[in-house]
Scaffold this active site. Structure first.
Site, PDB file in Angstrom:
ATOM      1  N   CYS A  33      69.000  -6.967  42.110  1.00  0.00           N
ATOM      2  CA  CYS A  33      69.096  -5.790  42.995  1.00  0.00           C
ATOM      3  C   CYS A  33      68.301  -6.032  44.278  1.00  0.00           C
ATOM      4  O   CYS A  33      68.821  -5.864  45.387  1.00  0.00           O
ATOM      5  CB  CYS A  33      68.549  -4.539  42.309  1.00  0.00           C
ATOM      6  SG  CYS A  33      69.415  -4.063  40.814  1.00  0.00           S
ATOM      7  N   ASP A 443      31.128 -21.431  59.386  1.00  0.00           N
ATOM      8  CA  ASP A 443      30.342 -21.204  60.595  1.00  0.00           C
ATOM      9  C   ASP A 443      28.902 -20.912  60.149  1.00  0.00           C
ATOM     10  O   ASP A 443      28.690 -20.391  59.054  1.00  0.00           O
ATOM     11  CB  ASP A 443      30.937 -20.007  61.346  1.00  0.00           C
ATOM     12  CG  ASP A 443      30.129 -19.646  62.580  1.00  0.00           C
ATOM     13  OD1 ASP A 443      29.817 -20.559  63.359  1.00  0.00           O
ATOM     14  OD2 ASP A 443      29.809 -18.451  62.741  1.00  0.00           O
ATOM     15  N   ASP A 641      35.176 -17.063  66.449  1.00  0.00           N
ATOM     16  CA  ASP A 641      35.799 -18.083  65.602  1.00  0.00           C
ATOM     17  C   ASP A 641      37.307 -17.872  65.457  1.00  0.00           C
ATOM     18  O   ASP A 641      37.964 -18.572  64.698  1.00  0.00           O
ATOM     19  CB  ASP A 641      35.169 -18.052  64.193  1.00  0.00           C
ATOM     20  CG  ASP A 641      33.685 -18.361  64.229  1.00  0.00           C
ATOM     21  OD1 ASP A 641      33.301 -19.319  64.910  1.00  0.00           O
ATOM     22  OD2 ASP A 641      32.918 -17.627  63.588  1.00  0.00           O
TER      23      ASP A 641
END
Length: 742
Positions: A33, A443, A641
């Protein structure tokens, strides 16, 4: 449309502005479906992409409003035999689901009551029991089976089979309708043969059709109940919302539903109450438990002009606040939206199941016809009953429900489990890709470290600390703020500065109550001929550790040394250790100098450091790691970043407070807790493992079941029970993810 858009882009302009809509889709019974709706919508002119999710019963469509509108899209879905409407509020959808389950329960009870006497006739054949003759009367059986076949089972004829076949598709309903109709109408034919021939012993299969429909309804009921449990994570998030707000209007306080709060409204929040919406404090002072957003268990002090987040808990002071974000703009609403999107999205692993489901039903119908032909021509020539039973068993055992549920249920439970822990996956594809990572780049500032300098060491007496902090209190430099905060924690009373001179690159010279205070580096002390020989080794040690050290002199004499550093998060070493245990190479990326970077890396257990990298170079460094064959995750604050987060295979944003970095990253970690990163990888591994288990059993079930049914070793009612339970087992296996220990 694509060609035109590409031409526009080629000459240097943007493409067509697309819009996105979310629909609730009702009436889907199996993967065929959802695949059918998806395929048709994707062919619709003006639709760029459509994704239909069976488990969440929803569709996400991106379209060109100049060529098509949502009304036309909904009409297209309705033409396929399903119902659709614009995505409802969660409470409204929950009510609809509850009604649907209640309706299924009613149908199941009626069907069971009618099918139970027919089950007795089956037991007669199996165990040679003696029962009243009425049970074996073909017209009595007809009277019981007909309501089940055409009232209870009408949904399989019209809701699925007819509308699907009319539109050139086929789903599970086609298999059910074909199988049960064959049994019912053959039995009816046999019943008619008894008219005028009372000695004829009819071969009746009324019980097969009625019991099959009952078992399929039972399976769907259990499946619906189990599926409702997969949305518990979203429900628990929504339950965090405040229901009412105390607003000041016309100088009076009044309670109103939180939905009626407008931006700019002034609200009163008393101790112990939930903060209704996002805003700023305009009066009063308190502490707020923000753990549900930030993961920080210690209450945060809030004064005038401080930001407060909706649904967090006011602990011990009465405040007045101004609403700045309400409704869908609040921090909690954005989190709920991410979880909803993730649960409704598709993982790449699901595409295989969708493709197979699309072709599955027609292939099964062909196999059933061949089975009938082989039995009636070769196995038991002329024996319609045996051929009929074998072909019905093939039709029933092959329903692809389990296949369609295998992936989306796991994705729903996995993303929900992650959200409960403060890990937000933006989509199923990100959850899947995370398990393939083998390198992670972190970082430094704000990720491994707290991002806020703190005093780590102080050598000197109380007077030196008092004068040092007093000298620094007029400065806005982060190091100065750290020193003032340290003195305040040590209950130092600061005094006024008479004269302040900043000496760039060296330090400061301050006069307080006729005393001269110098704070700075070696050069500042040398220029003022102050002997600090005894502090040289201590100074060197701090610098090796990556700390910023400052010497203190009062009235020409050395009085102490203070070191300030951006300290590492307490859980960083454990998080790094767990990432390594998951088999990832951990790399630190920072703009700091090599010595400071190595000092921080050594503290947390990172072996590889890339230092002195400018923000715009971070993405290039991630690309270099990828070029070496690594699947890389980048972890950062989501602001400077952003390019690196975007280029990485998986971007993980550390979100603190309301500054959740949603756009740039694929995964958001609420509150900045590093331990959630290895947990995110663990939940990804667990979810993919769970999906593979589901697909294995779903594929294996159909692959093994069809030949067993075709050779006549599987009674249709057994096939029906097995088919129903297979779907339930897949959903139940997915729910095991809720118990995964992170």
């Amino acid at each position: 449309m694509e060609d035109i858009t590409n031409k526009i882009k080629k000459v240097g302009y943007g493409g067509v502005l697309m819009e996105k809509t979310e629909l609730d889709v009702f009436g889907m019974t199996c993967a065929a479906c959802s695949t059918r709706i998806e395929k048709v919508l994707n062919k619709q002119e003006g639709v760029k992409s459509a994704s239909v999710n069976l488990t969440t019963e929803s569709a996400s469509i991106e379209y060109n409003p100049g060529l098509v509108d949502t009304k036309a899209i909904i009409e297209k879905v309705k033409k396929l035999g399903y119902d659709a409407k614009l995505k409802a509020e969660s409470a409204e959808k929950k009510t609809h689901k509850e009604k649907e389950i209640k309706n299924m329960q009613t149908k199941l009870i009626i069907s069971t009551l009618l099918a139970a006497p027919l089950l007795v006739t089956m037991l007669v054949h199996l165990f040679n029991m003696t029962i009243p003759d009425i049970f074996m009367n073909p017209w009595f059986q007809f009277a019981l089976a007909t309501p089940v076949q055409f009232l209870i089972g009408w949904q399989f004829y019209v809701g699925g089979a007819y509308k699907n076949l009319r539109n050139g598709g086929a789903n599970m309903d086609v298999l059910v309708a074909l199988g049960t109709s064959a049994a019912y109408f053959y039995s009816l034919y046999e019943a008619f043969k008894t008219i005028g021939n009372p000695d004829y012993m009819p071969h009746l299969y009324f019980e097969t059709s009625a019991i099959l429909i009952t078992l399929i309804l039972f399976g769907k009921y259990l499946e619906a109940r189990a599926k409702s449990q997969t949305t518990n994570a979203l429900s628990s998030l929504l339950n965090l919302q405040a229901k009412e707000a105390r607003v000041i209007r016309n100088g009076e306080e009044m309670m109103i539903p939180v939905e009626e709060v407008a931006v700019g409204d002034r609200l009163v929040v008393k101790p112990g109450e939930k903060i209704p919406v996002d805003g700023i404090v305009v009066k009063g002072r308190t502490s707020v438990d923000e753990s549900m957003i930030t993961g920080e268990s210690i209450p945060i002090e809030k004064e005038v002009e401080a930001t407060v987040i909706g649904s967090t808990i006011n602990k011990n002071g009465s405040i007045e606040m101004e609403a700045t974000k309400v409704g869908k703009d609040t921090a909690l609403a954005s989190i709920v939206k991410i979880v909803e999107d993730a649960q409704g999205s598709k993982a790449p692993i699901q595409r295989l199941a969708d493709v197979i489901s699309g072709y599955f039903v027609p292939i099964v119908v062909v196999i059933a016809i061949l089975t009938f032909a082989v039995w009636i021509l070769f196995v038991q020539p002329g024996q319609v009953e045996s051929a009929l039973v074998a072909s019905i068993a093939v039709l029933v055992i092959a329903c692809p429900c389990a296949l369609g549920l295998a992936t989306p249920t796991s994705i729903m439970v996995g993303t929900g489990k992650a959200a409960e822990s403060g890990i937000l996956f933006k989509g199923g594809e990100h959850l899947e890709r995370t398990h393939a990572l083998n390198a992670i780049v972190l970082d430094k500032t704000g990720t491994i470290t707290k991002g806020k300098p703190e005093v780590t060491n102080f050598t000197g007496d109380e007077e030196a600390l008092q004068l040092l902090a007093s000298a620094e209190k007029g400065s806005e430099h982060p190091l100065a703020e750290a020193i003032v905060a340290y003195a305040t924690e040590n209950n130092m009373e600061l005094v006024d500065v008479d004269h302040f001179i900043a000496i760039p690159g060296h330090g400061i010279e301050v006069t307080i109550s006729s005393k001269q205070i110098l704070v700075g580096n070696r050069k500042l002390m040398q220029d003022h001929q102050i002997d600090v020989g005894g502090a040289e080794q201590e100074l060197v040690n701090y610098e090796i550790e990556g700390k910023t050290a400052m010497l203190i002199a009062i009235d020409g004499k050395y009085r102490g040394i203070v070191s300030v550093a951006d300290t590492i998060k307490e859980t960083a070493p454990q998080a790094i250790r767990e990432l390594k245990e998951e088999g990832l190479e951990v790399i630190m990326l920072t703009g700091d100098n090599e010595r400071t970077a190595q000092a921080i890396a050594k503290q947390v257990g990172i072996d590889k450091v890339i230092a002195q990298v400018l923000p715009e170079e971070k993405a290039d460094k991630v690309k270099e790691i990828q070029d070496n064959g690594k699947k890389v995750a980048m972890v950062g604050d989501g602001v400077n970043d952003a390019p690196a987060l975007a280029i990485a295979d998986i971007g993980i944003a550390i979100g603190t407070g309301t500054e959740v970095a949603i756009e740039a990253a694929d995964v958001t970690i609420l509150g900045g807790e590093l331990l959630l990163i290895p947990k995110a990888i663990k939940i990804s591994h667990a979810t993919i493992k769970n999906i593979r288990q589901n697909l294995f059993w779903a594929f294996g079930y159909n692959t093994a079941g069809i030949p067993i049914a075709a050779i006549g070793l599987l009674a249709p009612w057994v096939a029906g029970a097995a088919m129903a339970l297979s779907s339930v087992s897949v959903v139940t296996n997915s729910l095991r993810l809720k118990r995964v220990k992170l």
